[in-house]
Design an enzyme around this catalytic site. Structure first.
Site, PDB file in Angstrom:
ATOM      1  N   SER A  23      27.366  -4.493-134.408  1.00 17.43           N
ATOM      2  CA  SER A  23      28.204  -3.306-134.700  1.00 17.43           C
ATOM      3  C   SER A  23      29.571  -3.946-134.613  1.00 17.43           C
ATOM      4  O   SER A  23      30.011  -5.064-134.088  1.00 17.43           O
ATOM      5  CB  SER A  23      28.189  -2.479-133.479  1.00 17.43           C
ATOM      6  OG  SER A  23      29.172  -1.551-133.293  1.00 17.43           O
ATOM      7  N   TYR A  31      27.981   0.169-124.246  1.00 13.15           N
ATOM      8  CA  TYR A  31      27.482  -0.430-125.543  1.00 13.15           C
ATOM      9  C   TYR A  31      28.332  -1.542-126.175  1.00 13.15           C
ATOM     10  O   TYR A  31      27.700  -2.326-126.679  1.00 13.15           O
ATOM     11  CB  TYR A  31      27.810   0.828-126.258  1.00 13.15           C
ATOM     12  CG  TYR A  31      27.375   0.565-127.862  1.00 13.15           C
ATOM     13  CD1 TYR A  31      25.993   0.625-128.305  1.00 13.15           C
ATOM     14  CD2 TYR A  31      28.301   0.230-128.950  1.00 13.15           C
ATOM     15  CE1 TYR A  31      25.484   0.488-129.565  1.00 13.15           C
ATOM     16  CE2 TYR A  31      28.104  -0.061-130.121  1.00 13.15           C
ATOM     17  CZ  TYR A  31      26.466   0.216-130.681  1.00 13.15           C
ATOM     18  OH  TYR A  31      26.141  -0.108-131.754  1.00 13.15           O
TER      19      TYR A  31
END
Length: 145
Positions: free
Chosen positions: A109, A122
């Protein structure tokens, strides 16, 4: 091609999208990245455990202020997003090194490069993935992986 899912009971959409390839050139197998036994069982079901390309895309998200997240939920996220990848690579890398070939593709990501507000844990998991991969590539390239 083998697609894996933690819960194959939810494979309906994938099976429908696969169409006639399912059972011919595509198999769907159970694999939970948080369970070493599940990983081993899946790999052991493949002839000679021969994996040419591993695409690791298992992941879960978490958004919200840090103080609203439980430690258990944070640990679970790290277990899937980071340690799940580590478990997979630990199982496939020795065979790839022995054969002196293979590819490991990791879906990460942008948050592995830059954190975003309310995505602390995250982002931390994806930073860990990025660091792991950057360190691992130095060793893997020596074995044409």
């Amino acid at each position: 091609v083998i697609a894996t899912m933690r819960n194959v009971g939810r494979s309906g959409a994938l099976a429908a999208a696969a169409g006639t390839a399912l059972g011919r050139t595509l198999e769907i197998k159970q694999l939970d990245v948080c369970d070493e036994g599940s990983i081993r069982a899946c790999l052991d079901s493949i002839p000679e455990r021969h994996i040419d390309v591993l695409v690791s895309n298992a992941g879960v998200g978490m958004a919200g202020p840090l103080e609203c997240q439980s430690l258990a939920a944070m640990q679970s996220l790290m277990d899937t997003n980071f340690f799940g990848l580590v478990r997979l690579v630990k199982e496939v890398l020795p065979d790839m090194k022995r054969r002196r070939g293979g590819h490991i593709v990791v879906i990460s990501s942008i948050m592995g490069l830059q954190g975003i507000v309310f995505n602390d844990i995250y982002a931390a998991s994806k930073f860990a993935v990025e660091g792991f991969c950057e360190s691992l590539v130095v060793q893997a390239l020596r074995f044409n992986v």
